[in-house]
Design a protein around this motif. Structure first.
Motif: not given
Length: 338
Positions: A227-235, A274-282, A313-315
């Motif tokens: 559900a946490l991963l789904a929320a990340e995709r939906a928000l 390796a590519p950097q991954r931006a933060a998806t939450f604050r 705004e990060a994917p």
């Protein structure tokens, strides 16, 4: 709407009222307003949903319990098109909302379920040893009567933090050969007889076993992680996530997820390209717990903790369960697993 975890002795107390836990704090975290869409991933008796609707927002409310959906139809009609009820696991919430302004998850079992003896969640009153939120699939009786003692001990130890897990599991394995466990009070009384209960014990000896069985039967930790991963995709960017937990294992998963997603992540130091991954939450503050007044009014709130975060705004990142610390438990094929 959840009222908490655990159970007291089956001779103590009556049904608890359906009181949404940390309601004011959840509303502060979500900040719902007219024109927004909020996902209530754990509809229950509709406590959070009703309060969100009162703020003018629309709600997509999800629950895998068909009884909760049926009971919520009156509220859906009253909402004038601003409420949509969905019977589904909350781990699939992103299938029903593409760009949500907020997601609230209240993890565990609702007082409505606890108070219905026929659902088998509690040993406050006798009922079938069931515990299935979706009313389908593997039941608690199936687990107790067919799993090996070693697997039962792992379930009770990991999910219930039961220090007598091995002793209880061996007792169950021996007793079920003569007569299978089919009722809640049968199992609770067998555990109490085997383990004993001291005069200073605050909870019934079967409390942690019942908690562990319920979490396992409903795959609650796996559902929470998905559900946490789904929320990340939906928000949408700026969307708010609010999660209320009642158990240390659940809180640890939420805390790790928010911490991981709130930091820009790069690959291993041994792989500099390796590519950097931006933060998806604050992260939005630390864990919030109920005050004394709320606990006095609703004792089941005593172990609740709220954690919140705001979507950037990060994917969304690809699913990564390794950071969530899920315990290794017996593998079970569950209907609808993806």
């Amino acid at each position: 709407m959840m009222a908490g975890h655990g159970d007291d002795h089956h001779a103590v107390g009556g049904p608890a009222r359906h009181i949404p836990v940390l309601l004011a704090e959840v509303l502060d975290a979500l900040a719902p307003k007219a024109g927004e869409t909020i996902v209530d991933g754990t509809f229950g008796a509709g406590g959070y949903t009703s309060a969100i609707l009162d703020r003018g927002a629309s709600v997509v409310a999800i629950d895998r319990d068909p009884d909760a959906i049926t009971a919520g139809r009156a509220l859906e009609r009253q909402a004038g098109g601003r409420l949509r009820l969905v019977q589904a696991p909350f781990s699939t919430l992103d299938e029903y909302v593409e760009r949500a302004d907020g997601v609230v998850l209240d993890i565990g079992v609702s007082s409505m379920q606890l108070d219905q003896a026929e659902r088998g969640f509690s040993f406050r009153a006798d009922g079938p040893l069931d515990m299935r939120m979706a009313q389908s699939g593997l039941s608690a009786a199936d687990v107790v009567n067919t799993f090996k003692a070693g697997d039962l001990a792992r379930i009770f130890g990991f999910l219930g933090e039961e220090r007598h897990a091995g002793r209880i599991a061996r007792m169950i394995e021996s007793r079920r050969e003569k007569r299978p466990f089919e009722r809640t009070l049968d199992l609770a009384d067998a555990i109490e007889t085997h383990i004993g209960r001291g005069p200073k014990d605050k909870i019934h000896p079967a409390t942690r076993v019942f908690q562990a069985l319920r979490i396992f039967v409903n795959d609650e930790l796996g559902e929470l992680a998905r559900a946490l991963l789904a929320a990340e995709r939906a928000l949408k960017p700026g969307g708010r996530l609010a999660v209320v937990t009642f158990h240390s294992l659940e809180d640890r998963i939420v805390k790790r997820f928010i911490a991981d997603r709130s930091e820009a992540a790069s690959g291993s130091r041994h792989m500099p390209d390796a590519p950097q991954r931006a933060a998806t939450f604050r992260k939005a503050g630390g864990g919030v717990t109920p005050g004394e007044a709320e606990i006095a009014a609703n004792p089941r709130a005593r172990s609740a903790r709220l954690r919140a975060a705001t979507r950037t705004e990060a994917p969304a990142r690809a699913g990564d369960f390794s950071i969530l610390g899920l315990p290794k438990l017996p593998a079970v094929e569950r209907p609808g697993e993806r």
